[in-house]
Motif scaffolding. Structure first.
Motif, PDB file in Angstrom:
ATOM      1  N   ALA A 295     -15.520  29.880 -12.806  1.00 35.85           N
ATOM      2  CA  ALA A 295     -16.079  29.488 -14.375  1.00 35.85           C
ATOM      3  C   ALA A 295     -16.570  30.367 -14.356  1.00 35.85           C
ATOM      4  O   ALA A 295     -17.755  31.287 -13.849  1.00 35.85           O
ATOM      5  CB  ALA A 295     -17.125  28.250 -14.767  1.00 35.85           C
ATOM      6  N   GLY A 296     -16.589  31.534 -15.446  1.00 43.06           N
ATOM      7  CA  GLY A 296     -17.062  33.282 -15.650  1.00 43.06           C
ATOM      8  C   GLY A 296     -16.436  34.332 -15.845  1.00 43.06           C
ATOM      9  O   GLY A 296     -16.456  35.091 -16.063  1.00 43.06           O
ATOM     10  N   ASP A 297     -15.098  33.739 -14.170  1.00 46.05           N
ATOM     11  CA  ASP A 297     -14.765  35.073 -14.174  1.00 46.05           C
ATOM     12  C   ASP A 297     -13.594  35.581 -15.666  1.00 46.05           C
ATOM     13  O   ASP A 297     -13.224  36.837 -15.706  1.00 46.05           O
ATOM     14  CB  ASP A 297     -13.891  34.888 -13.113  1.00 46.05           C
ATOM     15  N   GLU A 298     -13.238  34.710 -15.931  1.00 45.12           N
ATOM     16  CA  GLU A 298     -12.225  34.413 -17.547  1.00 45.12           C
ATOM     17  C   GLU A 298     -12.709  35.118 -18.055  1.00 45.12           C
ATOM     18  O   GLU A 298     -12.401  36.144 -19.118  1.00 45.12           O
ATOM     19  CB  GLU A 298     -11.205  33.378 -17.846  1.00 45.12           C
ATOM     20  N   ILE A 299     -14.215  35.815 -18.313  1.00 45.17           N
ATOM     21  CA  ILE A 299     -14.874  36.715 -19.187  1.00 45.17           C
ATOM     22  C   ILE A 299     -15.726  38.008 -18.768  1.00 45.17           C
ATOM     23  O   ILE A 299     -16.527  38.599 -19.775  1.00 45.17           O
ATOM     24  CB  ILE A 299     -16.270  34.939 -19.841  1.00 45.17           C
ATOM     25  N   GLY A 300     -15.519  38.052 -17.492  1.00 40.41           N
ATOM     26  CA  GLY A 300     -16.154  39.240 -16.636  1.00 40.41           C
ATOM     27  C   GLY A 300     -17.056  38.755 -15.935  1.00 40.41           C
ATOM     28  O   GLY A 300     -18.134  39.990 -16.293  1.00 40.41           O
ATOM     29  N   LEU A 301     -17.588  37.401 -15.856  1.00 43.49           N
ATOM     30  CA  LEU A 301     -19.491  37.854 -15.089  1.00 43.49           C
ATOM     31  C   LEU A 301     -19.113  38.395 -14.116  1.00 43.49           C
ATOM     32  O   LEU A 301     -18.068  38.222 -12.914  1.00 43.49           O
ATOM     33  CB  LEU A 301     -19.432  36.193 -14.921  1.00 43.49           C
ATOM     34  N   GLU A 302     -20.249  38.539 -13.659  1.00 46.67           N
ATOM     35  CA  GLU A 302     -20.300  39.808 -11.969  1.00 46.67           C
ATOM     36  C   GLU A 302     -21.507  39.078 -11.319  1.00 46.67           C
ATOM     37  O   GLU A 302     -21.619  37.938 -11.755  1.00 46.67           O
ATOM     38  CB  GLU A 302     -21.454  41.227 -12.644  1.00 46.67           C
ATOM     39  N   GLY A 303     -21.501  39.149  -9.557  1.00 51.41           N
ATOM     40  CA  GLY A 303     -22.265  38.937  -9.315  1.00 51.41           C
ATOM     41  C   GLY A 303     -21.984  39.799  -7.891  1.00 51.41           C
ATOM     42  O   GLY A 303     -20.540  40.105  -7.122  1.00 51.41           O
ATOM     43  N   VAL A 304     -23.012  39.768  -7.221  1.00 53.10           N
ATOM     44  CA  VAL A 304     -23.014  40.700  -5.867  1.00 53.10           C
ATOM     45  C   VAL A 304     -22.411  40.400  -4.668  1.00 53.10           C
ATOM     46  O   VAL A 304     -22.296  40.537  -3.712  1.00 53.10           O
ATOM     47  CB  VAL A 304     -24.158  41.844  -5.801  1.00 53.10           C
ATOM     48  N   THR A 305     -23.104  38.977  -4.857  1.00 51.31           N
ATOM     49  CA  THR A 305     -23.121  38.403  -3.831  1.00 51.31           C
ATOM     50  C   THR A 305     -22.728  36.817  -3.962  1.00 51.31           C
ATOM     51  O   THR A 305     -22.510  36.404  -5.135  1.00 51.31           O
ATOM     52  CB  THR A 305     -24.061  38.034  -2.656  1.00 51.31           C
ATOM     53  N   GLY A 306     -22.153  35.730  -3.276  1.00 50.64           N
ATOM     54  CA  GLY A 306     -22.557  34.906  -3.926  1.00 50.64           C
ATOM     55  C   GLY A 306     -23.179  33.571  -5.038  1.00 50.64           C
ATOM     56  O   GLY A 306     -22.608  33.371  -5.738  1.00 50.64           O
ATOM     57  N   GLU A 307     -24.573  33.978  -4.549  1.00 52.43           N
ATOM     58  CA  GLU A 307     -25.784  33.378  -5.065  1.00 52.43           C
ATOM     59  C   GLU A 307     -25.811  34.207  -6.363  1.00 52.43           C
ATOM     60  O   GLU A 307     -26.061  33.948  -7.477  1.00 52.43           O
ATOM     61  CB  GLU A 307     -26.754  33.732  -4.044  1.00 52.43           C
ATOM     62  N   ASP A 308     -25.406  35.585  -6.331  1.00 48.81           N
ATOM     63  CA  ASP A 308     -25.926  36.212  -7.615  1.00 48.81           C
ATOM     64  C   ASP A 308     -24.513  35.718  -8.586  1.00 48.81           C
ATOM     65  O   ASP A 308     -24.089  35.707  -9.778  1.00 48.81           O
ATOM     66  CB  ASP A 308     -26.051  37.708  -6.933  1.00 48.81           C
ATOM     67  N   ALA A 309     -23.403  35.220  -8.217  1.00 44.51           N
ATOM     68  CA  ALA A 309     -22.225  35.293  -8.859  1.00 44.51           C
ATOM     69  C   ALA A 309     -22.325  33.608  -9.689  1.00 44.51           C
ATOM     70  O   ALA A 309     -21.659  33.329 -11.074  1.00 44.51           O
ATOM     71  CB  ALA A 309     -21.133  34.596  -7.941  1.00 44.51           C
ATOM     72  N   ARG A 310     -24.031  32.505  -9.639  1.00 47.12           N
ATOM     73  CA  ARG A 310     -23.583  31.793  -9.604  1.00 47.12           C
ATOM     74  C   ARG A 310     -24.333  31.838 -10.787  1.00 47.12           C
ATOM     75  O   ARG A 310     -25.902  31.242 -11.309  1.00 47.12           O
ATOM     76  CB  ARG A 310     -24.877  31.077  -8.700  1.00 47.12           C
ATOM     77  N   ARG A 311     -24.332  32.991 -11.781  1.00 49.34           N
ATOM     78  CA  ARG A 311     -25.255  32.758 -12.856  1.00 49.34           C
ATOM     79  C   ARG A 311     -24.528  32.312 -14.107  1.00 49.34           C
ATOM     80  O   ARG A 311     -23.651  31.636 -14.225  1.00 49.34           O
ATOM     81  CB  ARG A 311     -24.842  34.652 -13.751  1.00 49.34           C
ATOM     82  N   THR A 312     -25.395  32.019 -15.586  1.00 51.31           N
ATOM     83  CA  THR A 312     -25.170  31.127 -16.208  1.00 51.31           C
ATOM     84  C   THR A 312     -24.115  31.273 -17.111  1.00 51.31           C
ATOM     85  O   THR A 312     -23.791  33.144 -16.831  1.00 51.31           O
ATOM     86  CB  THR A 312     -26.290  30.793 -16.398  1.00 51.31           C
ATOM     87  N   MET A 313     -23.007  31.051 -17.927  1.00 50.52           N
ATOM     88  CA  MET A 313     -22.525  31.265 -18.629  1.00 50.52           C
ATOM     89  C   MET A 313     -23.410  31.456 -20.145  1.00 50.52           C
ATOM     90  O   MET A 313     -23.599  30.319 -20.348  1.00 50.52           O
ATOM     91  CB  MET A 313     -20.965  29.551 -18.559  1.00 50.52           C
ATOM     92  N   PRO A 314     -22.665  32.336 -20.364  1.00 49.52           N
ATOM     93  CA  PRO A 314     -23.869  33.272 -21.457  1.00 49.52           C
ATOM     94  C   PRO A 314     -23.019  32.105 -23.556  1.00 49.52           C
ATOM     95  O   PRO A 314     -22.626  33.020 -23.934  1.00 49.52           O
ATOM     96  CB  PRO A 314     -23.034  34.350 -21.813  1.00 49.52           C
ATOM     97  N   TRP A 315     -23.209  31.258 -23.104  1.00 51.65           N
ATOM     98  CA  TRP A 315     -22.724  30.714 -24.360  1.00 51.65           C
ATOM     99  C   TRP A 315     -22.902  31.235 -25.908  1.00 51.65           C
ATOM    100  O   TRP A 315     -22.465  31.020 -26.568  1.00 51.65           O
ATOM    101  CB  TRP A 315     -22.625  29.176 -24.496  1.00 51.65           C
ATOM    102  N   HIS A 316     -24.101  31.167 -25.696  1.00 51.51           N
ATOM    103  CA  HIS A 316     -24.839  31.746 -26.575  1.00 51.51           C
ATOM    104  C   HIS A 316     -24.703  33.217 -27.505  1.00 51.51           C
ATOM    105  O   HIS A 316     -24.985  33.578 -27.959  1.00 51.51           O
ATOM    106  CB  HIS A 316     -26.114  31.259 -27.114  1.00 51.51           C
ATOM    107  N   ARG A 317     -24.122  34.233 -26.483  1.00 49.58           N
ATOM    108  CA  ARG A 317     -23.615  35.653 -26.372  1.00 49.58           C
ATOM    109  C   ARG A 317     -22.677  35.919 -26.268  1.00 49.58           C
ATOM    110  O   ARG A 317     -21.667  36.748 -25.107  1.00 49.58           O
ATOM    111  CB  ARG A 317     -24.547  35.909 -25.430  1.00 49.58           C
ATOM    112  N   ARG A 318     -21.610  34.801 -26.897  1.00 51.26           N
ATOM    113  CA  ARG A 318     -20.141  35.268 -27.321  1.00 51.26           C
ATOM    114  C   ARG A 318     -19.696  36.760 -27.912  1.00 51.26           C
ATOM    115  O   ARG A 318     -18.424  37.081 -26.401  1.00 51.26           O
ATOM    116  CB  ARG A 318     -19.928  34.513 -27.863  1.00 51.26           C
ATOM    117  N   ASP A 319     -20.439  37.536 -27.978  1.00 51.90           N
ATOM    118  CA  ASP A 319     -20.161  38.922 -27.638  1.00 51.90           C
ATOM    119  C   ASP A 319     -20.190  39.934 -26.386  1.00 51.90           C
ATOM    120  O   ASP A 319     -19.736  40.284 -26.506  1.00 51.90           O
ATOM    121  CB  ASP A 319     -21.543  39.380 -28.658  1.00 51.90           C
TER     122      ASP A 319
END
Length: 614
Positions: A480-504
């Motif tokens: 979840a998040g790959d499809e909108i281009g979320l980033e992360g340098v490690t597995g733990e950093d990849a666990r960023r929150t989905m920016p539902w309120h920042r669709r821009d």
């Protein structure tokens, strides 16, 4: 480098008459050779019955520029290995194995194989899986009323994720995502094109990842409890989808009720559930004392965890939760410690329990490395295919300047050119086998690795990676998040929150590409059940055919700009392009054999064509 003239066999319907035979069946296997290759005078099917080699001469039949060689293969053992011996007109000999064509004698490890064990369920093989890390996906309104437990550090949804291994906040940051939050966002999962929801663990655990379970008898109240999980399952099934649970069979947390009883009293019956030494020390996962390792050599713990309808495995497959199968965490280490190895017994037990309760249950084992021998058909249906898919894709598409850190290695992902990546794909497909490869997950990243966007940098290259994920043999699993281009340098950093309120901030072009690829895969049986025949490879290009009796497609992946090149295939209708442009393939009558020309491109792109029937 042109490749379509090479002798070819794989486990698909064009080459194997029955990919799921019963013991004692005779299956027709076929090899194709081409007039442009060095002439083949004879060919033999070489199999092993009870580990002894047997040879069967194959019958040729010509069809235009192709010769098909055919023989019957008796499925004598539960897993029957085979390969082909080619005798050339010049007296030379080659072996055709699952890893490709070789001109010298090789061990049996890469032989093709047929298994008499039941295959993975059709719904699993046809699926698009969407992985959710519950704490970071979405919060329902009910989350605001829940108290933060003593072990946790409350975080706001837009806070920066702590991810360094020496930062004590890393496992303790709690963003408050819950199961009702997932239910409320299933329309987004549908927009991605997925039809299987897989969540990381929902059991209580004193961490945000919950792989250190305190019990297996309930859903974490922080996620909404049992009722919220039942609601999520019902909502998923109402859409005609499936839901998979995540279970750690290798270890519990050190606050698990079993372990607390065991460590407090050496005479407690739960003591044998773990590996205690006489001095009171105990085995744990990778030196982490908070993760005591389960002793599956003990019959009592096996009965409690994996055997029968009342076990942990069995309980959650039943109403009201009705999970459709399991992803087994640390499956490779489960039941293995030093001289003890009951891994296969545990895998068979998980599979048997699951199938007794749900005939079409799907069981996937996490295996970050070499799963050879662990996926032969009677245990895990497949694996999270890091070695056979993720690593070669990462190495081909990695941005040399990426800050992403390698997953499980002391050095950065090696950047390799097309021919080396092709060799990697062939090697792993050969050792895992065709059926296990088809049933394993094609992963560009997960909660344990850097994000694919961070690895490749360029959004266009990201879309090339997604194209490979959806069109190569295997089941695409989207974190979840790959499809909108979320980033992360490690597995733990990849666990960023989905920016539902920042669709821009969303990369909607890439989201659309994921949806289109999922639709394309669902509409073309060749992309789900077809063979894989490599057509062309060079430094920056990978091209292959997915072939099926119901129709075939040509796939061309480019990591950078490149010239046009010819291919000896028929005309084709353009189905997908990751970037603007793209045209049908038209036969060039000026070329021998009516070849087509794959057009040049000015940068990374991914294209799929539906080929006309020959």
């Amino acid at each position: 480098m042109r490749l379509l003239h090479l002798p070819h066999h794989d486990g698909s319907p064009l080459h194997v008459s029955d990919g799921a035979p019963a013991l004692g069946d005779t299956v027709t296997v076929r090899v194709r050779t081409h007039v442009d290759d060095a002439p083949v005078e004879g060919m033999w099917l070489r199999t092993t019955y009870d580990a002894e080699p047997v040879y069967v001469e194959m019958r040729p039949s010509a069809a235009g520029t192709t010769t098909w060689w055919e023989a019957g293969l008796l499925v004598h053992n539960p897993v029957t290995h085979y390969r082909f011996l080619l005798q050339r007109a010049d007296g030379s000999q080659d072996w055709l194995t699952g890893a490709g064509l070789v001109g010298h004698d090789v061990p049996d490890a890469s032989d093709f194989r047929l298994t008499a064990h039941a295959p993975a369920p059709d719904w699993g093989r046809d699926a698009v899986v969407y992985q959710v890390f519950p704490d970071r996906f979405a919060r329902s309104a009910a989350a605001d009323a829940r108290e933060t437990p003593d072990w946790a550090l409350a975080a706001e949804w837009d806070d920066e994720v702590a991810f360094e291994p020496d930062d004590p906040r890393t496992p303790m940051q709690l963003f408050g995502g819950d199961l009702d939050g997932i239910t409320e966002h299933l329309d987004h999962v549908a927009a991605v094109g997925a039809d299987v929801l897989y969540t990381t663990p929902v059991f209580p655990g004193e961490s945000n990842h919950r792989y250190n379970a305190t019990t297996f008898t309930e859903v974490d109240p922080l996620l909404g409890g049992d009722e919220a999980y039942a609601r999520l399952s019902a909502a998923v099934h109402e859409r005609g989808w499936r839901i998979l649970g995540d279970l750690t069979t290798n270890h519990t947390g050190d606050t698990h009720e079993w372990f607390l009883a065991a460590i407090d009293d050496p005479e407690d019956p739960h003591r044998s559930f773990y590996h205690f030494d006489d001095d009171g020390t105990y085995a744990c996962w990778m030196g982490h004392g908070t993760l005591p390792k389960i002793n599956h050599a003990d019959r009592d713990v096996r009965h409690a965890m994996v055997e029968g309808p009342d076990s942990v495995v069995g309980r959650w497959l039943q109403p009201p939760f009705d999970v459709d199968g399991w992803r087994i965490d640390v499956a490779n280490m489960t039941g293995r410690l030093g001289a003890t190895d009951v891994n296969h017994e545990v895998a068979r037990a998980v599979r048997a329990t699951s199938e007794a309760l749900r005939a079409d249950a799907w069981v996937i084992g996490e295996h970050n490395h070499d799963a050879t021998g662990d996926v032969d058909g009677d245990g895990w249906h497949g694996t999270m295919n890091y070695s056979g898919f993720s690593w070669p894709v990462w190495s081909w598409l990695r941005d040399p300047a990426t800050p992403a850190r390698a997953f499980g290695r002391p050095v950065q992902v090696a950047r390799r050119d097309g021919p080396a990546v092709l060799d990697t794909f062939r090697a792993w497909q050969g050792t895992l086998g065709w059926r296990a490869t088809e049933s394993s997950w094609n992963i560009l990243g997960s909660h344990d690795s850097a994000r694919i966007r961070t690895i490749v940098g360029d959004p266009a290259v990201h879309r090339v990676a997604a194209g490979l994920q959806f069109t190569m043999p295997g089941v695409p699993m989207v974190f979840a998040g790959d499809e909108i281009g979320l980033e992360g340098v490690t597995g733990e950093d990849a666990r960023r929150t989905m920016p539902w309120h920042r669709r821009d901030e969303w990369d909607t072009t890439t989201l659309a590409a994921y949806a289109d690829l999922a639709s394309l895969r669902r509409s073309r049986v060749a992309l789900r059940r077809g063979g894989l025949r490599w057509a062309h490879v060079d430094t920056d290009v990978l091209a292959y055919l997915r072939e099926h009796p119901a129709g075939s497609v040509l796939v061309v992946a480019r990591r950078g700009p490149g010239d046009a090149f010819p291919l000896p295939v028929g005309p084709g209708r353009h189905l997908f392009g990751s970037e603007p442009g793209g045209a049908d393939l038209v036969a060039d009558e000026g070329r021998a054999g009516g070849e087509v020309e794959v057009p040049a491109c000015g940068g990374p792109r991914f294209d799929v064509w539906e080929l006309d029937a020959p």
